[in-house]
Design an enzyme around this catalytic site. Structure first.
Site, PDB file in Angstrom:
ATOM      1  N   GLY A  71       0.816  -1.380  -0.313  1.00  0.00           N
ATOM      2  CA  GLY A  71       0.083  -0.332   0.157  1.00  0.00           C
ATOM      3  C   GLY A  71       0.806   0.868   0.098  1.00  0.00           C
ATOM      4  CB  CYS A 324       2.433   2.565  10.589  1.00  0.00           C
ATOM      5  SG  CYS A 324       1.864   1.670   9.667  1.00  0.00           S
TER       6      CYS A 324
END
Ligand code: PLP
Length: 379
Positions: A71, A324
């Site tokens: 992504g 993340c």
């Protein structure tokens, strides 16, 4: 999931059995899709079949799907090359403060290169409005990047309405949508929003890590981010990751065949929230999530990093925000204006259609225990 009680599907999902089977078969056929002999041609044909499956899940034609490595690559490609395409219009980008780092850091990098970036601030529920976007549009706006579903709150952003507003202002402005968390998680396809460029990723939908796709609407002349051997119609060089692509497509196929997956996911999320509220009166819901698979809660004042670790030691996996962030406070929750105690205790819970009530009960029990035993003075 063996002994794990997993509530972090927005970070990554386990490989579904269909994907594992497809990948195992694809790995046995090692042909390079660019090779001219039969073994290579077979690999190329397989990639095309898988492209067709991903196209069906996206709601587009086969020629509009380009495989990527993840992504993050799709976001980088769409934004960096999208602004290049819009250079004649100007150097203004509009995005939102709740985007994933793959979008925000790319925009920040472009800002350092002289682009102007407007970040739309979310409301308390983590949403932005079409009116906010309309008033941010400028004669030099080249690109808008807005996610479909937020990865920390589960909020759905009004992408279709925003695309209409942007195109009414000027059809030449490109609209990119990061649909990594919305892909196969909503009752409509990402392409039905009308966006020009759409990013998706394999490992959020039961496919493997290391594969994703960028939808490029027919007629949009996006330049490649990676140049080289000219694979993917010259738009994304690099030998195709045939096994990953096979697994990604198999996962899409499995999800499409599971027609009540969204209802089941929403039901188990609601059950979990109800149980949590009953068992932990101090727990507050930051966002119940519009999308079926994500919600955010908080135990105000508790250090969520410690909660995550204590739960993790018991095999219960949740996240203190986006995986993340690596321990940094969530920029999404901060942009929503959460108070310090709410920010501190924020947890993201994310679900699959296969999450069970037993798992939900285990999470509730573990969280109740953790809040009592690890922080006895607070409970
Ligand atoms: N965009 C969103 C909304 C995400 O949640 C993620 C991953 O968490 C990404 C982009 C990046 O996807 P990948 O891990 O495939 O690079």
């Amino acid at each position: 999931m063996n002994s794990l009680t997993y509530f972090d599907y927005a970070a990554t999902a386990p490989l579904c059995p269909q994907a594992l089977e497809a990948m195992t078969q694809a790995l046995a056929h090692f042909g390079n899709p660019s090779s001219r002999y039969a073994y290579g041609r077979q690999a190329a044909q397989a990639v095309q079949i898988h492209r067709g499956t991903v196209a069906q899940a996206l709601g587009c034609t086969l020629g509009e799907v380009y495989f990527t490595s993840c992504g993050t690559e799709g976001d980088n490609w769409a934004i960096r090359k999208g602004v290049e395409l819009g250079r004649r219009r100007g150097r203004h980008i509009i995005t939102t403060a709740v985007e994933h780092a793959a979008v925000l850091e790319t925009c920040r990098d472009l800002e350092r290169q002289g682009y102007a970036v407007t970040c739309l601030a979310p409301d308390k529920a983590g949403r932005v409005t079409v009116e906010q976007l309309r008033s941010a549009l400028r004669p030099d706006t080249a690109l808008v990047s807005m996610m479909l579903v937020n990865n920390e709150t589960g909020a759905i952003l009004p992408v279709a309405d925003c695309v209409r507003a942007v195109k009414a202002f000027d059809p030449a402005i490109l609209f990119h949508c990061d649909a990594v968390q919305g892909f196969l998680k909503l009752p409509y396809t990402p392409v039905s929003t009308g966006a020009d460029l759409i990013t998706v990723s394999g490992h959020k939908v039961g496919g493997p890590k290391g594969v994703g796709a960028l939808y490029i609407k027919k007629g949009v002349r996006l330049a490649p981010l990676l140049t080289g051997g000219g694979q993917e119609d010259g738009l994304r060089s690099g030998t195709e990751a045939t096994a990953q692509i096979a697994g990604f497509a198999a996962a899409c196929q499995a999800a499409m065949a599971d027609t009540d997956r969204l209802e089941r996911t929403a039901a188990i999320k609601q059950y979990t929230l109800d149980q949590l509220k009953t068992a932990l009166p101090g727990l507050e819901i930051i966002s119940p999530g519009d999308a079926p698979h994500i919600c955010a809660v908080t135990l105000p004042g508790y250090p969520s990093e410690v909660l995550v670790r204590v739960l993790g030691d018991q095999g219960v996996c949740v996240s203190s925000g986006s995986a993340c962030h690596k321990g940094k406070p969530s920029h999404v929750f901060a942009a929503m204006g959460l108070s310090r105690p709410w920010l501190s205790g924020a947890l993201r819970l994310s679900f699959s259609p296969h999450t069970t009530r037993e798992e939900a009960d285990r999470l509730v029990e573990a969280l109740q225990q953790a809040s009592k035993t690890v922080f006895p003075t607070m409970s």
